[in-house]
Write an enzyme that holds these catalytic residues in place. Structure first.
Site, PDB file in Angstrom:
ATOM      1  N   HIS A 170       0.823  -1.352  -0.157  1.00  0.00           N
ATOM      2  CA  HIS A 170       0.062  -0.002  -0.025  1.00  0.00           C
ATOM      3  C   HIS A 170       0.785   1.277   0.114  1.00  0.00           C
ATOM      4  CE1 HIS A 170      -3.339  -2.649   0.607  1.00  0.00           C
ATOM      5  NE2 HIS A 170      -2.989  -2.750   1.876  1.00  0.00           N
TER       6      HIS A 170
ATOM      7  N   HIS B 227      -5.292 -46.574 -29.045  1.00  0.00           N
ATOM      8  CA  HIS B 227      -6.446 -46.813 -29.965  1.00  0.00           C
ATOM      9  C   HIS B 227      -7.125 -48.175 -29.781  1.00  0.00           C
ATOM     10  CE1 HIS B 227      -5.285 -43.416 -32.269  1.00  0.00           C
ATOM     11  NE2 HIS B 227      -4.121 -43.952 -32.496  1.00  0.00           N
TER      12      HIS B 227
ATOM     13  N   CYS C 264     -37.701 -20.171 -20.477  1.00  0.00           N
ATOM     14  CA  CYS C 264     -38.597 -20.817 -19.606  1.00  0.00           C
ATOM     15  C   CYS C 264     -40.221 -20.788 -19.799  1.00  0.00           C
ATOM     16  CB  CYS C 264     -38.444 -20.495 -18.273  1.00  0.00           C
ATOM     17  SG  CYS C 264     -38.910 -18.815 -17.729  1.00  0.00           S
TER      18      CYS C 264
ATOM     19  N   CYS D 143     -37.063 -13.558 -18.769  1.00  0.00           N
ATOM     20  CA  CYS D 143     -37.731 -13.270 -17.628  1.00  0.00           C
ATOM     21  C   CYS D 143     -36.683 -12.659 -16.755  1.00  0.00           C
ATOM     22  CB  CYS D 143     -38.311 -14.504 -16.938  1.00  0.00           C
ATOM     23  SG  CYS D 143     -37.042 -15.702 -16.462  1.00  0.00           S
TER      24      CYS D 143
ATOM     25  N   HIS E 255     -28.684 -13.810 -19.575  1.00  0.00           N
ATOM     26  CA  HIS E 255     -28.308 -13.416 -20.973  1.00  0.00           C
ATOM     27  C   HIS E 255     -27.221 -12.318 -20.928  1.00  0.00           C
ATOM     28  CE1 HIS E 255     -28.928 -12.065 -25.052  1.00  0.00           C
ATOM     29  NE2 HIS E 255     -29.335 -10.864 -24.753  1.00  0.00           N
TER      30      HIS E 255
ATOM     31  N   CYS F 264     -29.772  -0.664 -16.973  1.00  0.00           N
ATOM     32  CA  CYS F 264     -28.546  -0.611 -17.540  1.00  0.00           C
ATOM     33  C   CYS F 264     -27.604  -1.470 -16.367  1.00  0.00           C
ATOM     34  CB  CYS F 264     -27.722   0.546 -17.566  1.00  0.00           C
ATOM     35  SG  CYS F 264     -26.028   0.434 -18.411  1.00  0.00           S
TER      36      CYS F 264
ATOM     37  N   CYS G 136     -24.153  -0.063 -15.453  1.00  0.00           N
ATOM     38  CA  CYS G 136     -24.131   1.077 -14.689  1.00  0.00           C
ATOM     39  C   CYS G 136     -25.068   0.889 -13.260  1.00  0.00           C
ATOM     40  CB  CYS G 136     -25.026   2.294 -15.391  1.00  0.00           C
ATOM     41  SG  CYS G 136     -24.001   3.033 -16.520  1.00  0.00           S
TER      42      CYS G 136
END
Length: 1136
Positions: free
Chosen positions: A216, A593, A1057, A1074, A1085, A1104, A1107
C-alpha cells in the site's frame, strides 16, 4: 460436428481404422499393400512399396535434421544449470516494533511468531537456504519513494510516542514506532537479498517472511500498515542492477495494492496483477482505481490487471479461475524474467472480519497458485509476505506456499467446485477490458450460443449467508523418491517383420532412454521393476476372446502372424505409486487406439485404460481418474472403454480434420460427450488442420482442460503421452516444442496431489520424442519448465475448435462459463479499449459515475478514500464508443488543506488536482437495504466527497500516480457550493464525433442536480430506500440496436422458460427473457452476451446492468413509445 460424406463411407472408415497410421494422403499405398494378405515374406516388393519406403526414409531424415537444428539453441542438455534450493529470509529483528497505543492492532509481532512455530514444526526451515536480512539503502528506496519522504520516515526513530501518534494520524491505517523505519528498511532489503540470490543463480526461488507489509505504500505516503513498498523497490532494483527487462508482480492480498499499481501504471516493463476484495468500492482502500476498468495509462495501458471480488466468501475455485483464464495466458505472452508476489494471506478462511478478509481461500488453494506461478520466468519466483491476521491460517498459508516452492506436491483441494457467478462476472469484465492489448486473450470469431442453463443448488446456496468452513489439516507425503521410471528392453522385441521403415519401431524407446541417461535424468529417477499384465488385469478393459487370440500369437509362425495382421501383443508395464510421487513409462507398443475386442493403429492392449482400472482396483473405490490424451491421434479405444463411466474423465486433444484424420469417423468430434452416467466426462478438442503448436495447446489448457480438471478434482492423472504432435513428426504435421510439453506437464502436476503418470503412446521422429520426453521428465522431477517463447498467438482455427468444445460442455462444467461472447456491435481496434468502459489515454479531469451501495468512508478511521481511473476515449476508437470523464485525486503526506480546487490540464492534475468523487446511492427495490449488492439496484441521491489538494513539490509526486492515498471529508454544504464551478466539458477529446460530443455533454450536465438531492445522501444512513431518479444518460446507450421490423410484442414469453411474468427485452438483440425474481434468464443473457440495456415489459423502465441503474434518455424514446403503443394501444403521454 460431422464430417462431409461420413454416412456413405462409414464402412470404409471403420475398416481403415485398424490400419496403421499412414502419412497423410497416402491411402492408396495402404490399400495396395493390403491386396495380397497371404504374400510370402521374401516376395519381391511392389513399386508402390519401394516408393513408400523411400518417401518415409527421406521424410523422416529431413524432418529429424530440421528438428535437430531447431533444438540446438535449447538448454536441455545442461544438467549443471538446473538450479535447486529455496531461499528463506526470516529475521527476528523484524519483530522489534509494535503499536504503542493499541495492543489489539492487527499488524503485530505475533504474526511472525506463529509462522516461525509452524515452519519449525514442519521442518521447513532446515530444508531452505537461509539468508540474513539486510538494510535497504536510501538509493535503493529512492527507486520508488521520494527522498523527502524517506528522510521524514527516518526522523521517526527519534520521536516520542505522542509525536509518532500525531504523524501516524495524518495517514490512513498506520501506526509508528521508533523501530518502524529500521524494520521497514530491513524488510525491503530482505526482498532485495532474495532478488540477488535468484538472479545470481544461487537459488531457484525464495520467500521473504517480513513485516511491516509494503504494497500500500506510495511514492510519498504511508498507507495501510505500509511504509516502504518492498515488491515495487525489488522490481526496480532487479531492472537496474540485474538488467531485467520484464517483471511480473502478482498481488493476491485481500486488499488492493494501490501503491504498487500507482508505481507502474505507465510502465510496460512491469505487469501488475491484483486479485482483491472490492465490493463496488465499499472495501478498503475504497478506490475506483481498484476496479477492473483500470488497466494502466499511456504506454502502460494493458499492463495493469485488476480482478475485483464483489462479494465475500470467494473460494479457491474463484482464485484459480482468475489465474487460468487471465493471468497465465497474459503472463506467457508477456514473458517475465522475474515473478514477484505480494503474498498476503488475509484472503484465507478465518481472517478477522474487521477490515480484513472474510474470504474462503485455503492454504491448499494458495499452494496451487504458487505452483502455477512456478511455471513462469524459468521458475524465478519470490514471495514477499504482506497481510494475514489470523495467526493459524497465516502460518498454514505460508507453510503451504513454502512447501510448494520446495517442490512438494500441492494438496488436493477439499471442495474445488467452479467459480461462482460473481467471480465469473468480474473475470468476464476484466477479460473484455484487456482483450485489445493481449493477442492471447482474443476469443474465437464464432460466438457462443446461449445455453439453457438450469439453476444449480450450489449457486442457490451462494445467495444465503456465508459461513466459513473449518480449515482442513494438510498432510505432505514422505516418499522414497519423487519420480519413477519404467523401461524394459524386452519391449524392443516387438517389431515389423516386413517393413524396416515402419514408424512404430523399437528404436523409439531405446533412443528415449539413451537421451534420459545422457542428461542424467534416468539416474535421478527410481527405476521400477516391470512385469506383464495379468489376464485379470487385461480383462478389466478387453474381452476374454480377444485376450486369448492375442496370447496365441506368441506361438504363431511368421506367415500366421502376417495373416493375423500383426496382432502381436506387447509387454504392458505398470507404474505403481506407493513409493514414488509421479512417473514416466517408456513403453511400446502404444495402446490408446486398442478397443475392447480389436487391435487398432499400432495398439494391442490399451495400457492407459488397464492402468486406470488397476488403480481403481487397488484403491478399493471408484478412484477419480483424469486421462489426458495429447497424442496427435484420437484415442478412440480409451474413449469407448470409459464413455459411460463418470469416475474417469477423458480429455483428448487431437487432429480431426473434420473426420478425415486417423482414426477417422466422428468418434473424435467435439460433439462426443460420453453416454448415460458418463455424459459430460468425454471431452474432445478436435483440431481441424496442421501446424497446431504451443500457443494452441496452452490456450486449450487454460480455457478448457485445467478448468474442467480442477472442477473434477482427480485423485490420479494419467497422460497418454504421444509425441506425434511434436515439431518434426512425420505423421502429425504439428509444431509442439519440447518446452511446450514441459509446460503442459507442469500445469497438470498441480492436480491429484501431484500423482501423475506419463505413458508413452505415439511419436515417430526419434529426436523429437527423445527431447520431448526428456523435457517432461524434467518437469516430473520438479525442475522449472524452460522459458517458452510463443512465436504467435493461437490460430483462429484452433480457437474455433476450443470454443466449439466449450460450447458443448458448458452445460456440464460450470468452470467453462467464464467466457466473453463476441461483441456484435462492431469491431474494435486492437489499440482501442473495450466498449463497456473506455479506459484512459491519459489522465484528465472528469466526473466519476459509479454506484456503490454504501458509505465510502472507512468505518475504522473515519477517513474517506476515493479515486478514479480516467476514462477518456483513445483517438483511434470506434465511432460507437463514448467517453466518460473522471476527476483526478491526489494526496500528500503533508497536512492537507480544506479548500476545494479545480483540476488543471492532465499533466497539472497529477500534482495539484483535487478529486470530486461523485457517488450515487440508493435502491429501487422496496424493502432493500443500502448494503445490497444485487445487479438491479437503482440510483437515488448523489454523494459528493471532496479530496483536499496536496501541497507538495514536483519531486514528491510520483510520475505515474493518479491517486495518492487517504482523503478527508468536507461538509456537504461546501461540497455542493463547488459543483457549479466545474467545467466538465473542457477535457473532451477532439476526436469525438458530434453524437459522442452530445452524449458527453449530457454526461456532464446530468450531474448538475439540485442541492437537496445531493445533500440527501448525507442524511440518516439507516434509511432503507430512496425515490428513484433515473440516470439522464449512461455510457452504454450506444449499445441500443435498431428496432426489429416486426416491432415489439410485450406479451411475448421468456425464450428460456416460457413464463409471462416480469419479462424484459434486450435492447441490443431484442431477445426476451424473464427478470431476476422469476428465473433470472435475462440476467444470464447479460452475463453471456454483455448486452447492457434492457426494457421492462411490465412498467417500460430501462435498466443498465453495467451502470446498475435505471436510465431515461432521448435515445430510448422510440423503443419505449413502440412498447407503450403495443401494451396500451396509445402513444406515450410524455416525450421527456
Amino acid at each position: 460436428m460431422t464430417s462431409t460424406g461420413q454416412d456413405s463411407t462409414t464402412t470404409r472408415q471403420r475398416r481403415s481404422r485398424h490400419n496403421p497410421h499412414s502419412p497423410p494422403h497416402d491411402s492408396s499405398v495402404t490399400s495396395k499393400r493390403g491386396v495380397k494378405k497371404g504374400a510370402l515374406l521374401h516376395s519381391s516388393p511392389s513399386l508402390a512399396e519401394v516408393k513408400k519406403k523411400g518417401r518415409m526414409k527421406k521424410l523422416s531424415q529431413a524432418a529429424e535434421q530440421d528438428l535437430i537444428v531447431g533444438l540446438q539453441g535449447l538448454d536441455l542438455n545442461l544438467e549443471a544449470k538446473t538450479l535447486s534450493g529455496t531461499g528463506l529470509v526470516f529475521d527476528e529483528q523484524l519483530n522489534e516494533f509494535h503499536c504503542l497505543w493499541d495492543d489489539s492492532f492487527p499488524e503485530c509481532p505475533e504474526r511472525l511468531h506463529a509462522i516461525k512455530e509452524q515452519l519449525i514444526q514442519e521442518g521447513l526451515v532446515d530444508r531452505c537456504v537461509s539468508f540474513q536480512a539486510r538494510f535497504a539503502e536510501k538509493e535503493e528506496l529512492m527507486l520508488v519513494h521520494s527522498l523527502e519522504y524517506i528522510d521524514l520516515m527516518e526522523t521517526t526513530q527519534y520521536m516520542n510516542e505522542g509525536e509518532l501518534r500525531i504523524l501516524a494520524d495524518t495517514y490512513d491505517s498506520v501506526y509508528l514506532h521508533p523501530n518502524s523505519y529500521t524494520c521497514a528498511c530491513l524488510a525491503s532489503g530482505s526482498v532485495l537479498r532474495l532478488v540477488d540470490a535468484v538472479l545470481g543463480n544461487e537459488i531457484r526461488n525464495g520467500m521473504a517472511i517480513i513485516r511491516p507489509p509494503g504494497h500500500h505504500a506510495q511514492h510519498s505516503l504511508m498507507d495501510g500498515y505500509c511504509m516502504f513498498n518492498h515488491v515495487a523497490v525489488a522490481a526496480r532494483y532487479a531492472q537496474k542492477k540485474h538488467a531485467i527487462q520484464r517483471v511480473l508482480i502478482v498481488d493476491w492480498d485481500v486488499h488492493h495494492g494501490q501503491g504498487t499499481q500507482f508505481a507502474f501504471d505507465q510502465d510496460p516493463s512491469v505487469l501488475y496483477f491484483s486479485i482483491h476484495r472490492y465490493e463496488q468500492g465499499r472495501f478498503w482502500p475504497h478506490l475506483k482505481a481498484s476496479n477492473w476498468s483500470t488497466i494502466g495509462f499511456g504506454r502502460g495501458q494493458g499492463y495493469t490487471i485488476n480482478v475485483p471480488w464483489n462479494q465475500v466468501g470467494m473460494r479457491d475455485a474463484d482464485y484459480i479461475a482468475a489465474f487460468l483464464h487471465l493471468l497465465l495466458p497474459v503472463a506467457l505472452e508477456f514473458q517475465p524474467q522475474l515473478v514477484l508476489v505480494a503474498a498476503g494471506f488475509d484472503a484465507l478462511q478465518g481472517d478477522p472480519k474487521v477490515r480484513q478478509g472474510e474470504m474462503a481461500a485455503t492454504p491448499a488453494g494458495l499452494a496451487q497458485l504458487t505452483h502455477l506461478l512456478m511455471g513462469l520466468a524459468g521458475g524465478k519466483l519470490i514471495l514477499s509476505l504482506e497481510g494475514g491476521y489470523n495467526f493459524r491460517s497465516l502460518a498454514e498459508g505460508v507453510s503451504a506456499s513454502l512447501h510448494t516452492l520446495l517442490g512438494d506436491p500441492c494438496p488436493i483441494l477439499e471442495s474445488p467446485g467452479a467459480p461462482c457467478r460473481s467471480a465469473q462476472a468480474s473475470l468476464s469484465c476484466a477479460l473484455e477490458a484487456l482483450e485489445p492489448f493481449w493477442e492471447v486473450l482474443v476469443r474465437s470469431a464464432e460466438t457462443l450460443e446461449e445455453d439453457f442453463l438450469e439453476e444449480e443448488n450450489v449457486e442457490k446456496e451462494e445467495e444465503g449467508p456465508w459461513q466459513p468452513p473449518a480449515l482442513p489439516i494438510l498432510t505432505w507425503p514422505v516418499l522414497q523418491a519423487r519420480t519413477g521410471l519404467v523401461y524394459d528392453q524386452r519391449m524392443m522385441g516387438h517389431y515389423n517383420l516386413w517393413d524396416n521403415y515402419h514408424p512404430e519401431m523399437p528404436q523409439r524407446v531405446f533412443r528415449i532412454m539413451r537421451r534420459l541417461e545422457e542428461l542424467g535424468l534416468a539416474g535421478r529417477c527410481l527405476t521400477l521393476p516391470t512385469r506383464p499384465a495379468t489376464d485379470a488385469e487385461l480383462l478389466t478393459c478387453h474381452s476374454a476372446e480377444y485376450v486369448g487370440r492375442l496370447r496365441a500369437t506368441a506361438k504363431m509362425k511368421t506367415r500366421e502372424l502376417h495373416r493375423e495382421a500383426v496382432r502381436a501383443g506387447g509387454l504392458i508395464c505398470f507404474l505403481l505409486l506407493p513409493q514414488v510421487l509421479n512417473g514416466a513409462a517408456v513403453v511400446r507398443p502404444p495402446g490408446h487406439h486398442a478397443e475392447r475386442d480389436a487391435a487398432c493403429g499400432f495398439c494391442f492392449f490399451n495400457s492407459v485404460a488397464v492402468a486406470a482400472r488397476h488403480a481403481q482396483a487397488i484403491s478399493g473405490h471408484a478412484l477419480r481418474i483424469l486421462i489426458v490424451d495429447w497424442d496427435v491421434h484420437h484415442g478412440n479405444g480409451t474413449q469407448h472403454i470409459f464413455e459411460e463411466d463418470p469416475s474417469v474423465l477423458y480429455i483428448s486433444l487431437h487432429r480431426y480434420d473434420h473426420g478425415t484424420f486417423f482414426p477417422m469417423g466422428d468418434e473424435g468430434a467435439s460433439s462426443q460427450m460420453g453416454r448415460a452416467a458418463g455424459t459430460g466426462f468425454t471431452v474432445n478438442v478436435a483440431w481441424n488442420g496442421p501446424r497446431v503448436g504451443d500457443a494452441d495447446y496452452l490456450a486449450a489448457w487454460h480455457r478448457l482442460v485445467l478448468p474442467i480438471a480442477y472442477e473434477f478434482n482427480p485423485e490420479l492423472v494419467l497422460v497418454s503421452a504421444g509425441f506425434d504432435a511434436a515439431r518434426g513428426d512425420p505423421l502429425g504435421g504439428c509444431q509442439v516444442s519440447p518446452e511446450g510439453y514441459a509446460h503442459l506437464t507442469h500445469l497438470l502436476m498441480g492436480l491429484a496431489n501431484g500423482r501423475i503418470i506419463l505413458i508413452l503412446e505415439g511419436g515417430y521422429n526419434l529426436t523429437s520424442i527423445s527431447e520431448s520426453m526428456a523435457a517432461c521428465t524434467r518437469s516430473l522431477l520438479g525442475d522449472p519448465p524452460p522459458l517458452l517463447t510463443l512465436a504467435r498467438p493461437p490460430l483462429s482455427g484452433a480457437l474455433a475448435s476450443i470454443t466449439e468444445t466449450i460450447q458443448v460442455h458448458r452445460r456440464y462444467w460450470r468452470s467453462l462459463r467464464v467466457m466473453k461472447v463476441e461483441d456484435k456491435e462492431g469491431p474494435s481496434s486492437s489499440k482501442s479499449i473495450t466498449r463497456k468502459v473506455t479506459p484512459p489515454a491519459h489522465r484528465g479531469s472528469a466526473v466519476r459515475m459509479t454506484a456503490p451501495d454504501g458509505n465510502i468512508l472507512d468505518a475504522d478511521t473515519g477517513k474517506a478514500t476515493s479515486a478514479s481511473s480516467v476514462e477518456v476515449s483513445t483517438p483511434d476508437q470506434a465511432k460507437s464508443e463514448t467517453a466518460v470523464v473522471a476527476l483526478n485525486q491526489d494526496q500528500a503526506s503533508d497536512a492537507p488543506t480544506r479548500e476545494a480546487m479545480l483540476d488543471k490540464t492532465p499533466s497539472e492534475a497529477a500534482t495539484e488536482g483535487a478529486t470530486l468523487d461523485q457517488t450515487i446511492v440508493g435502491t429501487a427495490t422496496v424493502g432493500a437495504t443500502p448494503g445490497q449488492t444485487t445487479s438491479e439496484e437503482a440510483v437515488g441521491g448523489a454523494e459528493v466527497i471532496q479530496t483536499p489538494p496536496a501541497l507538495r513539490t514536483d519531486s514528491q509526486t510520483p510520475p505515474a500516480s493518479s491517486v495518492q492515498g487517504a482523503t478527508a471529508q468536507i461538509s456537504p454544504s461546501k461540497l455542493t457550493e463547488s459543483l457549479g464551478t466545474l467545467d466538465l466539458n473542457s477535457e473532451a477529446p477532439e476526436s469525438q464525433s458530434p453524437e459522442e460530443e452530445r452524449l458527453l455533454g449530457e454526461a456532464a450536465e446530468g450531474q448538475h442536480r439540485d442541492h437537496s438531492m445531493l445533500i440527501q445522501s448525507f442524511g440518516d444512513h439507516a434509511v432503507a430506500f430512496y425515490a428513484v431518479t433515473p440516470l439522464p444518460w449512461c455510457p452504454h446507450l450506444v449499445a441500443v440496436g435498431p428496432i426489429p421490423e416486426s416491432g415489439l410484442d410485450v406479451t411475448q414469453p421468456c425464450q428460456d422458460c416460457g413464463t409471462l411474468r416480469e419479462n424484459w427485452v434486450c435492447l441490443s438483440c431484442y431477445q426476451v427473457y424473464c427478470g431476476r425474481y422469476v428465473s433470472a434468464h435475462m440476467l444470464q443473457h447479460h452475463g453471456v452476451s454483455g448486452h447492457p440495456l434492457v426494457l421492462s415489459y411490465v412498467d417500460l423502465s430501462t435498466w443498465c446492468y453495467d451502470c446498475e441503474a435505471y436510465v431515461h434518455h432521448q435515445a430510448l424514446l422510440d423503443v419505449k413509445s413502440l412498447a407503450h403503443q403495443n401494451k396500451f394501444g396509445e402513444d406515450m403521454p410524455h416525450s421527456h
